[in-house]
Design a protein around this motif. Structure first.
Motif, PDB file in Angstrom:
ATOM      1  N   LYS A 275      46.167  28.580  56.713  1.00  0.00           N
ATOM      2  CA  LYS A 275      46.560  27.825  57.900  1.00  0.00           C
ATOM      3  C   LYS A 275      47.784  28.422  58.586  1.00  0.00           C
ATOM      4  CE  LYS A 275      44.758  23.150  57.893  1.00  0.00           C
ATOM      5  NZ  LYS A 275      45.093  21.703  57.943  1.00  0.00           N
TER       6      LYS A 275
ATOM      7  N   LYS B  41      48.272  28.896  62.622  1.00  0.00           N
ATOM      8  CA  LYS B  41      49.332  28.223  63.379  1.00  0.00           C
ATOM      9  C   LYS B  41      50.100  29.181  64.293  1.00  0.00           C
ATOM     10  CE  LYS B  41      50.154  24.863  59.686  1.00  0.00           C
ATOM     11  NZ  LYS B  41      51.069  24.522  58.567  1.00  0.00           N
TER      12      LYS B  41
ATOM     13  N   GLN C  33      42.430  24.464  63.707  1.00  0.00           N
ATOM     14  CA  GLN C  33      43.210  25.021  62.607  1.00  0.00           C
ATOM     15  C   GLN C  33      42.442  24.925  61.293  1.00  0.00           C
ATOM     16  OE1 GLN C  33      47.016  23.018  62.629  1.00  0.00           O
ATOM     17  NE2 GLN C  33      47.845  24.334  64.234  1.00  0.00           N
ATOM     18  N   GLU C  34      41.810  23.769  61.061  1.00  0.00           N
ATOM     19  CA  GLU C  34      41.071  23.568  59.814  1.00  0.00           C
ATOM     20  C   GLU C  34      39.860  24.499  59.733  1.00  0.00           C
ATOM     21  OE1 GLU C  34      40.169  21.799  56.089  1.00  0.00           O
ATOM     22  OE2 GLU C  34      41.970  21.688  57.340  1.00  0.00           O
TER      23      GLU C  34
ATOM     24  N   ALA D  26      40.955  28.120  59.249  1.00  0.00           N
ATOM     25  CA  ALA D  26      41.514  28.303  57.903  1.00  0.00           C
ATOM     26  C   ALA D  26      40.398  28.370  56.861  1.00  0.00           C
ATOM     27  CB  ALA D  26      42.485  27.180  57.578  1.00  0.00           C
TER      28      ALA D  26
ATOM     29  N   LYS E 291      44.682  27.279  51.076  1.00  0.00           N
ATOM     30  CA  LYS E 291      44.533  26.784  52.440  1.00  0.00           C
ATOM     31  C   LYS E 291      45.860  26.837  53.194  1.00  0.00           C
ATOM     32  CE  LYS E 291      41.778  23.340  53.373  1.00  0.00           C
ATOM     33  NZ  LYS E 291      41.195  21.978  53.541  1.00  0.00           N
TER      34      LYS E 291
END
Length: 361
Positions: free
Chosen positions: A307, A311, A283-284, A287, A303
């Motif tokens: 994100k 998700k 996810q990080e 993103a 961010k």
């Protein structure tokens, strides 16, 4: 199981004593409540009582956002406005991490909780001992009925509630029971953002793979054909993808998930993993890459927004499981990809765990 620890009308909440409210929250909490947590709830209840005097609505403590694995400290529905409230008891500053957290709560509700799609959402960070408050109410530029986070101390909290109600007026009325039972359902906008992210081929760059591109393409193509067959014949089909570490199994899973995000045409998919660090890293990384690409095009993206799109198709399997202990309906997704499936429990162990979880709730 319920997706909140406490729910009541604000009028009833005002008549209950603090010990009764904390008792209800603690009984619903599947984990042991600490003395510090109970003290925090005590302070929150006092502040909320003062702010909600002569106000009608519904209040929730520890409201769970479906499949996101997050609980909002306090959520209140007043005149159709949803207040998403995070308390930092004893805090003198509005820390950036706390602001981002309450903003993430609001974004996740807006993007993934069906009753929140059209609701007016107002995220509020309450730093109880802060010296000043920022009571200005500013909505986002996207016309999505979402305000930017409001920073407030305990003295000004009541004022913010009143001004916000005046600002939005009587919004579309929300039925509290319908809101509480709201299912996980991504907005078309967030699905489109996820598709855009995939089309930039960033997934390949963050996943090391020793497999040849030809093999990956062949595998994902075969799975896609099986998915089409299952849809056409209205069948349930399970596929197993095996390979040594580094063979590209994760990449195949992500490609399959992001290739079937068109819910309108009967496709909706999700990549699930019980490996929390892997989910966080994916996810990080995605993103950050999304922010980088948008910046190159002259677009500033937070961010939190970036994100949200990730998700849509990368989620924690434990949160997915917990959501459907609450919601008896079939999942939103038509295709579910389970990473690390070899570590899954047997049917007997899963049933045993779920029974224990229901008893403890």
């Amino acid at each position: 199981m319920l997706n909140y620890y406490f729910k009541d009308s604000i009028q009833a909440f005002l008549t209950k004593n603090t010990e009764e409210i904390i008792g209800e929250i603690s009984l619903a909490n599947q984990y042991d409540s600490t003395l510090a947590q109970n003290k925090s709830w005590e302070v929150q209840i006092s502040i909320l009582r003062d702010a909600f005097e002569n106000i009608e609505g519904t209040i929730f403590f520890e409201f769970s956002i479906p499949r996101m694995g997050k609980r909002v400290d306090v959520l209140a529905i007043i005149h159709g406005v949803v207040f998403v409230i995070k308390f930092k008891v004893g805090e003198h500053n509005y820390n950036r991490s706390n602001l981002e957290q309450v903003w993430d709560y609001a974004l996740d509700l807006k993007n993934f909780h069906e009753p929140s799609h059209k609701a007016f959402l107002v995220p509020i960070l309450v730093a109880t001992e802060a010296k000043y408050s920022s009571v200005e109410i500013l909505t986002t530029s996207h016309k999505d009925n979402l305000s930017l986070p409001i920073k407030v101390n305990k003295e000004e909290f009541r004022t913010v509630i009143g001004r916000t109600i005046e600002f939005f007026g009587d919004a579309h009325e929300l039925h509290p029971d319908h809101f509480a039972k709201g299912r996980y359902y991504p907005t078309p906008t967030i699905v489109e953002a996820a598709l855009t992210l995939y089309n930039s081929h960033t997934v390949d760059e963050i996943t090391r793979s020793d497999a040849e591109a030809k093999n990956l393409t062949k595998t994902t193509s075969t799975i896609s054909k099986i998915i089409a067959t299952a849809k056409q014949e209205k069948r349930k089909i399970i596929c197993f993808v095996t390979g040594v570490p580094g063979a590209g199994k994760t990449l195949v899973g992500l490609k399959v998930a992001t290739s079937h995000l068109d819910e309108i045409n009967g496709n909706a998919s999700v990549y699930l993993s019980g490996n929390g660090p892997l989910v966080a890293i994916l996810q990080e990384a995605l993103a950050r890459d999304k922010i980088k690409n948008e910046k190159a095009n002259g677009i500033k993206l937070t961010k939190g927004k970036a994100k949200s799109s990730v998700k849509t198709f990368v989620q924690n399997i434990h949160h997915y499981r917990d959501a459907y202990l609450v919601d008896p309906k079939a999942p939103y997704d038509h295709v579910a990809i389970f990473d690390e499936a070899q570590r899954a429990w047997s049917r007997e162990q899963t049933v045993k765990f779920m029974r224990q979880k229901k008893r403890s709730a």
